[in-house]
Enzyme design. Structure first.
Site, PDB file in Angstrom:
ATOM      1  N   CYS A  34      27.084 -32.648 -18.345  1.00  0.00           N
ATOM      2  CA  CYS A  34      27.599 -34.012 -18.463  1.00  0.00           C
ATOM      3  C   CYS A  34      28.424 -34.123 -19.739  1.00  0.00           C
ATOM      4  O   CYS A  34      28.671 -33.113 -20.412  1.00  0.00           O
ATOM      5  CB  CYS A  34      26.470 -35.048 -18.405  1.00  0.00           C
ATOM      6  SG  CYS A  34      25.295 -34.952 -19.771  1.00  0.00           S
TER       7      CYS A  34
ATOM      8  N   ARG B 147      22.192 -37.527 -18.983  1.00  0.00           N
ATOM      9  CA  ARG B 147      22.071 -37.164 -17.571  1.00  0.00           C
ATOM     10  C   ARG B 147      21.728 -35.705 -17.332  1.00  0.00           C
ATOM     11  O   ARG B 147      20.822 -35.388 -16.552  1.00  0.00           O
ATOM     12  CB  ARG B 147      23.375 -37.503 -16.827  1.00  0.00           C
ATOM     13  CG  ARG B 147      23.651 -38.985 -16.730  1.00  0.00           C
ATOM     14  CD  ARG B 147      25.082 -39.254 -16.356  1.00  0.00           C
ATOM     15  NE  ARG B 147      25.998 -38.786 -17.399  1.00  0.00           N
ATOM     16  CZ  ARG B 147      27.307 -38.743 -17.283  1.00  0.00           C
ATOM     17  NH1 ARG B 147      27.879 -39.141 -16.162  1.00  0.00           N
ATOM     18  NH2 ARG B 147      28.060 -38.333 -18.280  1.00  0.00           N
TER      19      ARG B 147
ATOM     20  N   ASP C  13      27.009 -43.100 -16.058  1.00  0.00           N
ATOM     21  CA  ASP C  13      26.512 -42.724 -17.377  1.00  0.00           C
ATOM     22  C   ASP C  13      25.636 -43.818 -17.982  1.00  0.00           C
ATOM     23  O   ASP C  13      26.130 -44.905 -18.293  1.00  0.00           O
ATOM     24  CB  ASP C  13      27.717 -42.443 -18.285  1.00  0.00           C
ATOM     25  CG  ASP C  13      27.308 -41.647 -19.504  1.00  0.00           C
ATOM     26  OD1 ASP C  13      26.128 -41.719 -19.893  1.00  0.00           O
ATOM     27  OD2 ASP C  13      28.178 -40.951 -20.055  1.00  0.00           O
TER      28      ASP C  13
HETATM   29  P1  4NP Z   1      25.599 -38.111 -21.151  1.00  0.00           P
HETATM   30  O1  4NP Z   1      25.811 -39.519 -21.876  1.00  0.00           O
HETATM   31  O2  4NP Z   1      26.971 -37.551 -20.887  1.00  0.00           O
HETATM   32  O3  4NP Z   1      24.867 -38.451 -19.886  1.00  0.00           O
HETATM   33  O4  4NP Z   1      24.781 -37.258 -22.099  1.00  0.00           O
HETATM   34  C1  4NP Z   1      26.631 -39.682 -23.017  1.00  0.00           C
HETATM   35  C2  4NP Z   1      26.162 -39.347 -24.255  1.00  0.00           C
HETATM   36  C3  4NP Z   1      26.945 -39.551 -25.379  1.00  0.00           C
HETATM   37  C4  4NP Z   1      28.213 -40.104 -25.225  1.00  0.00           C
HETATM   38  C5  4NP Z   1      28.683 -40.436 -23.977  1.00  0.00           C
HETATM   39  C6  4NP Z   1      27.895 -40.226 -22.877  1.00  0.00           C
HETATM   40  N1  4NP Z   1      29.008 -40.328 -26.356  1.00  0.00           N
HETATM   41  O5  4NP Z   1      30.046 -41.028 -26.234  1.00  0.00           O
HETATM   42  O6  4NP Z   1      28.696 -39.829 -27.458  1.00  0.00           O
END
Ligand code: 4NP
Length: 144
Positions: A7, A13, A116
């Site tokens: 992800c 996720r 997300d």
């Molecule tokens: P993930 O969620 O891709 O499901 O781990 C996110 C975690 C951090 C960020 C964006 C999405 N971020 O912008 O730092």
């Protein structure tokens, strides 16, 4: 079979998918190597998001408390048999990294992807999509 879930940040996720899949594979006595990775370096070294930890705890899914965010590399694409992006953008970014070399290993986790929870705040929705998707991937990988 070696599987990587991917992800954007590798804190919400894909770690959820990693540990749900590990539990499912163990329950079904199916040997799989499972890891998770980020497309970005933004969260590098950071632990699993508290929302994901709380959700895994609530549903009794064991996880590695020391797991930290790690960005996917070209070596990972070579090493893993199946590389699964959690949403459409993750797949686009993986294909960019692959540049045609490993495209046949890259898949979308489920139709429509997993929204997300970093933005939605809805880790419960994430868990339900992740468990359904992992079950379906386990069936698919078992038949290979
Ligand atoms: P993930 O969620 O891709 O499901 O781990 C996110 C975690 C951090 C960020 C964006 C999405 N971020 O912008 O730092």
């Amino acid at each position: 079979m070696k599987v990587a879930f991917v992800c954007l940040g590798n804190i919400c996720r894909s770690p959820m998918a990693e540990f749900v899949m590990k539990q499912l594979a163990q329950d079904h006595d199916h040997h799989l190597t499972v890891v998770s990775r980020a497309t970005s370096s933004w969260e590098h070294g950071n632990p699993i998001h508290q929302g994901t930890q709380d959700t895994l705890n609530r549903y009794g899914v064991p996880y590695d408390t020391h797991k930290t965010s790690q960005q996917i590399s070209l070596a990972d694409l070579e090493d893993y048999d199946v590389v699964i992006g959690m949403d459409d953008q993750n797949v686009i970014d993986l294909k960019k990294l692959s540049a045609g070399r490993y495209d046949d290993k890259i898949f979308l986790f489920c139709d429509g992807g997993v929204p997300d929870p970093w933005y939605t705040g809805d880790f419960e929705e994430t868990y339900h999509l992740v468990t359904r998707g992992c079950q379906s991937w386990l069936d698919r990988l078992k038949n290979n």
